[in-house]
Write a protein that holds these residues in place. Structure first.
Motif, PDB file in Angstrom:
ATOM      1  N   SER A 352       1.302 -32.156 -80.958  1.00 21.09           N
ATOM      2  CA  SER A 352       2.450 -32.331 -80.043  1.00 21.09           C
ATOM      3  C   SER A 352       4.288 -31.498 -80.441  1.00 21.09           C
ATOM      4  CB  SER A 352       2.088 -33.369 -79.322  1.00 21.09           C
ATOM      5  OG  SER A 352       3.400 -33.870 -78.459  1.00 21.09           O
ATOM      6  N   THR A 371       3.328 -29.476 -75.400  1.00 24.50           N
ATOM      7  CA  THR A 371       3.793 -30.733 -75.747  1.00 24.50           C
ATOM      8  C   THR A 371       3.864 -31.959 -74.375  1.00 24.50           C
ATOM      9  OG1 THR A 371       5.218 -29.492 -77.428  1.00 24.50           O
ATOM     10  CG2 THR A 371       5.912 -32.084 -76.982  1.00 24.50           C
ATOM     11  N   LYS A 374       0.235 -33.269 -73.994  1.00 26.99           N
ATOM     12  CA  LYS A 374      -0.301 -33.496 -74.928  1.00 26.99           C
ATOM     13  C   LYS A 374       0.647 -35.212 -75.060  1.00 26.99           C
ATOM     14  CE  LYS A 374      -1.716 -30.510 -78.336  1.00 26.99           C
ATOM     15  NZ  LYS A 374      -2.153 -29.475 -77.574  1.00 26.99           N
TER      16      LYS A 374
END
Length: 540
Positions: A352, A371, A374
């Motif tokens: 991430s 990101t 995640k």
């Protein structure tokens, strides 16, 4: 009514004593049992050995097979490995039957007395664990004595003894009785104990006891079958393999090996039916394993045919990979797997973080979006792992394992905070795209250098946790000091650029926020490393 109360009371003591003894043995084994997972290789013979040893320690083949279902469900054990462990579990459970078949008059009070004294006055945890083993042993045999006294009057009831004799003439009835008792009690060791009690009082001959014994071996499969409900396809197959193996073993003995085995055990202990039953139980499980082990692939094919592939279920992706509530049956091994799950969460936080910084440097919406995706998974993992740790903390564990659980609570939260900082960085990346923020080449170079140092610090922290490497953990602390120096240097350079009108205030705000989040990541990496160091000190 007195007979029923006596049997129930004795059975209750037997089950409690067996449970206490198993839990104490597991605590005493401690880290040695934790390392058992490392032995689960593709070698099926090693699987048999592992299953035998684990079951002998925890005193329950049902608990071992439930654990196997959990391993397979988590995807960390294959079906060929499961076959070996299940076969070994059946061998391991014969230890209890051998113990209860031996006449140990007067030994139960002695074990209880020594155990209680050691527990009350023993200062060290290991001494208390040994004391609990002795107390469990004493309670188990006290329960056996209770049951023996309770069934003695039954010798005068011809209707009862005649009913037992019919099981020798009609083996199917004996199979059904053995299956039913074990399915209800959920312990083949307990039902075997009851059979040994009846035999020790001369109430049941070997010919009548054997069909019941074989039925008990099938009945013990109920626990693992129930535990596989709602599990993955392979987990269901693992539970079914246990059932297929015991059914095939029963067929082999009833049709071909019964007379040979009966002759052998009778010669070994001609006047002791209880010992004969225990020996048949041991021979049954060892011989079944030796005969059926070469056909393990065929057994797997049978299970696969009964539980066919379901592509819809296979495509489902679980948040957690390594942890499963079934493994709480063997908390030492469950602890190993929650550590693996925590490390997996740590890798996701690292991914991430990498996506966020890549999105900032390359102005990539796709990487920034990854990101955020995640981060949702990381948050779910945090909840799942913390809930699992809470359940595990209530299980019987030694002090070392409890300290590990406390450490993991902190580590999981640190990893989640790193995920939060990655999300913060992604938001800064989005802001820089919307406001068309560009950094000078020097600023980009400084951010890149600092990020690489932070990433290395975090990677080493995870590696130190994975390998319990204290030296690596100490290196993390030193690297974090370097990160602090880099951050201060970057801030000074930024102020110089700002004073020289080389960057705008808006650019500077985002730049400084990125520095702050990266520095915080290294702080959490240090927290993880410090937990590794603390664990090492506690173990010593």
């Amino acid at each position: 009514m007195n007979i029923i109360i006596g049997i129930m009371g004795g059975l209750g003591l037997f089950l409690f004593g067996m449970s206490l003894m198993g839990e104490a043995l597991e605590k005493a084994a401690g880290s040695k049992l934790k390392k058992i997972i490392e032995l689960l290789t593709s070698n099926i013979f090693m699987g048999v050995l592992v299953g035998t040893v684990v079951t002998a320690i925890i005193q329950s083949s049902s608990a071992t097979t439930v654990m196997v279902v959990g391993f397979v469900n988590a995807g960390i054990m294959t079906l060929p490995q499961a076959v070996g462990v299940i076969m070994g579990a059946n061998i391991g459970t014969t230890v209890t039957a051998q113990l209860v078949s031996i006449e140990m008059n007067g030994l139960a009070p002695l074990a209880l007395g020594i155990g209680i004294i050691l527990y009350l006055f023993g200062g060290k945890p290991k001494t208390k664990h040994i004391a609990e083993v002795l107390i469990g042993f004493g309670i188990l045999f006290t329960g056996m004595d209770f049951m023996k006294e309770a069934v003695q009057p039954l010798a005068g009831y011809k209707g009862f003894t005649n009913a037992l004799l019919t099981f020798g003439k009609y083996p199917i009835l004996g199979l059904l009785l053995g299956f039913g008792i074990t399915a209800i009690v959920q312990s083949s060791s307990a039902s075997m104990g009851m059979l040994v009690v009846l035999a020790s009082q001369g109430l049941i001959p070997l010919s009548s006891a054997l069909p019941i014994l074989y039925g008990q071996n099938i009945g013990t499969c109920v626990t693992s079958l129930l535990s596989s409900i709602g599990a993955s396809i392979n987990a269901k197959r693992a539970a079914l393999i246990h059932l297929i193996f015991n059914i095939l073993g029963t067929i082999l003995f009833l049709l071909f090996l019964n007379k040979i085995v009966v002759t052998g055990v009778t010669r070994m202990d001609p006047d002791n039916v209880a010992r004969q039953i225990a020996n048949v139980h041991t021979i049954f499980n060892i011989a079944s394993t030796l005969i059926l082990l070469p056909f393990n692939k065929l057994i797997i094919k049978m299970a696969t045919k009964f539980v066919p592939d379901n592509h819809v279920e296979d495509d489902d992706v679980k948040v957690a990979k390594f942890i499963d509530d079934r493994m709480i049956e063997t908390p030492s091994i469950g602890l190993v797997n929650v550590e693996k799950e925590t490390l997996r969460m740590g890798e996701k936080s690292k991914q991430s973080l990498d996506s966020a910084m890549k999105g900032i440097f390359e102005k990539s919406e796709e990487d920034l979006s990854n990101t955020f995706k995640k981060e949702k998974v990381i948050n779910e993992l945090q909840k799942t792992i913390l809930n699992y740790l809470l359940k595990l903390s209530k299980a019987p564990l030694n002090e070392e394992s409890r300290e590990t659980i406390d450490s993991l609570f902190n580590t999981v939260n640190d990893i989640e905070r790193i995920g939060d900082h990655a999300e913060n960085l992604a938001e800064l990346g989005q802001s820089s795209i919307v406001n068309d923020v560009t950094f000078t080449d020097n600023a980009k170079s400084e951010l890149s250098d600092m990020y690489n140092k932070v990433l290395s610090t975090y990677s080493y922290a995870l590696e130190s946790m994975r390998t319990s490497d204290v030296d690596l953990a100490c290196k993390v602390i030193k690297m974090e000091e370097q990160v602090d120096i880099m951050e201060k240097s970057c801030r000074v350079n930024h102020m110089r650029r700002l004073n020289n009108n080389m960057c705008s205030i808006d650019n500077g705000i985002i730049y400084l926020e990125i520095l702050t989040n990266l520095e915080r990541v290294s702080d959490h990496a240090v927290n993880i490393a410090q937990q590794v160091i603390a664990q090492s000190i506690n173990e010593k």
